[in-house]
Write a protein that holds these residues in place. Sequence first.
Motif, short mmCIF file in Angstrom:
data_model
loop_
_atom_site.label_atom_id
_atom_site.label_comp_id
_atom_site.label_asym_id
_atom_site.label_seq_id
_atom_site.Cartn_x
_atom_site.Cartn_y
_atom_site.Cartn_z
N SER A 221 38.17 42.17 47.65
CA SER A 221 37.63 43.50 47.01
C SER A 221 37.67 43.55 45.43
CB SER A 221 38.26 44.61 47.29
OG SER A 221 40.01 44.36 46.90
N LEU A 222 38.45 42.40 44.72
CA LEU A 222 38.70 42.36 43.30
C LEU A 222 37.80 41.29 42.85
CD1 LEU A 222 42.52 42.38 43.06
CD2 LEU A 222 41.03 44.29 43.00
N VAL A 223 37.41 41.39 41.54
CA VAL A 223 36.65 40.71 40.95
C VAL A 223 37.15 39.00 41.06
CG1 VAL A 223 35.18 39.87 38.78
CG2 VAL A 223 35.81 42.22 39.44
N GLY A 224 36.46 38.24 41.27
CA GLY A 224 37.15 36.84 41.36
C GLY A 224 37.92 36.26 42.66
N GLN A 225 38.29 37.29 43.33
CA GLN A 225 39.30 37.27 44.56
C GLN A 225 38.44 36.43 45.28
OE1 GLN A 225 40.59 40.64 46.32
NE2 GLN A 225 42.24 39.58 47.42
#
Length: 424
Positions: A221-225
Amino acid sequence: AINTLATPDGTAVLVLQNFHRFMQSAKIVQALSRQIIAGKQNRTIVVVLSPVVQIPTELEKMFVVIEHDLPSREQLAEIARGIAVEADELPEGPELETVLDAAVGLTRMEAENAFSLSLVREDRITADAVWEIKTQTLKKSGLLSLHRGTEDFSSLGGLSALKAFCKRAMLHPSRGNPLKRPRGVLLLSPPGCGKSQFCKLLGNEVGRPVLTLEVGSLMGSLVGQSEERTRQALRVIDAMAPCVAMIDEVEKAFAGLNGNGDSGVSSRMFGQFLSWLNDHESDVFVVCTANDVSKLPPEFGRSERFDGIFFLDLPSREEKDAIWNLYLDLFEIDRDQRLPNDTNWTGAEVKACCRLSALLDVPLLQAAQNVVPVAVTSAESVERLRSWANGRCLSANEPGIYRGPGDLPKSKSRRRVSRDPSHN
């Protein structure tokens, strides 16, 4: 406060464990930036210990990322010797190699826990106990799943050319040379022709674990995850070599390669996977399956990413007879009864017919009334896939290039020109 700890003759080190969870705060980012700049004069160093790389943009140029590899076989053997201190607790020779094969890919703490639990349960370190812990560990990570079955190729009818190719490539004595290691195969076919089952049986046939990469579980869900989880999964696969890595229905796994709707996340993950396919040096045999080749970009199947692209066609009469015999024995069905019309059936449909016959306690002819072959429900897709594979793929059933049914070389005919000028 750390600046006061440093002396002209010494260096102060501030270790922040799992501090990545706090580095999204603007105040903390600013404080770290000031401390790192001041630390160059005060001989102070900031060390952040984190399982993932999540560095704010403001601090990217200030940090050096050092990645620690998973324990090697030699390090795992040393860990095992440190835990198994009593006599006969640690196996030797080939049995120890089997234990190390099972432990490859675990972190130091996971290996210690697996070896300790094996001692509690079995009074010695055994491969089976380590495999059990390893399976649970991979399942908890959500990145990979581990398959260790007991069946081999004898439980899968047909595909003789594909079986022979993979076994010869993976069991060849020269595969110890990194330049001569097999890379993998791409399997194309209509649904139900045995692609996924072949992948799972291949590992047991050649004595390797089968890792299934679920691309959907890599999404974060997070950017770059998502990209970080992809890198982490590929590192685990490399660490578990030698192994078989399977990506089922790869065209659906990386859906959205055009970047619409996911800000290009799928494209970046696919790029990471392509780079790994081309550059990895570990002894990993990759098996990708696909039902719709039109959704795969052309660069995916180029040379040196796979050793071969195989097409698994609908089984022939001989292969179908072998599949019938296999499932008649498996479901304990009377062989004397009449078989249904199995034109254009896949192996999955033969199995479904036998299972329904045993489940409903009805003859095969009656059970077949509940089976609609995929060649009927998706006739256009099957024909389109066959047409594409014709002359482009290797045949999984017999050595050589795949030639579709009824594909005969066409004789070149010369154009007939009438001698009558009025007709030209």
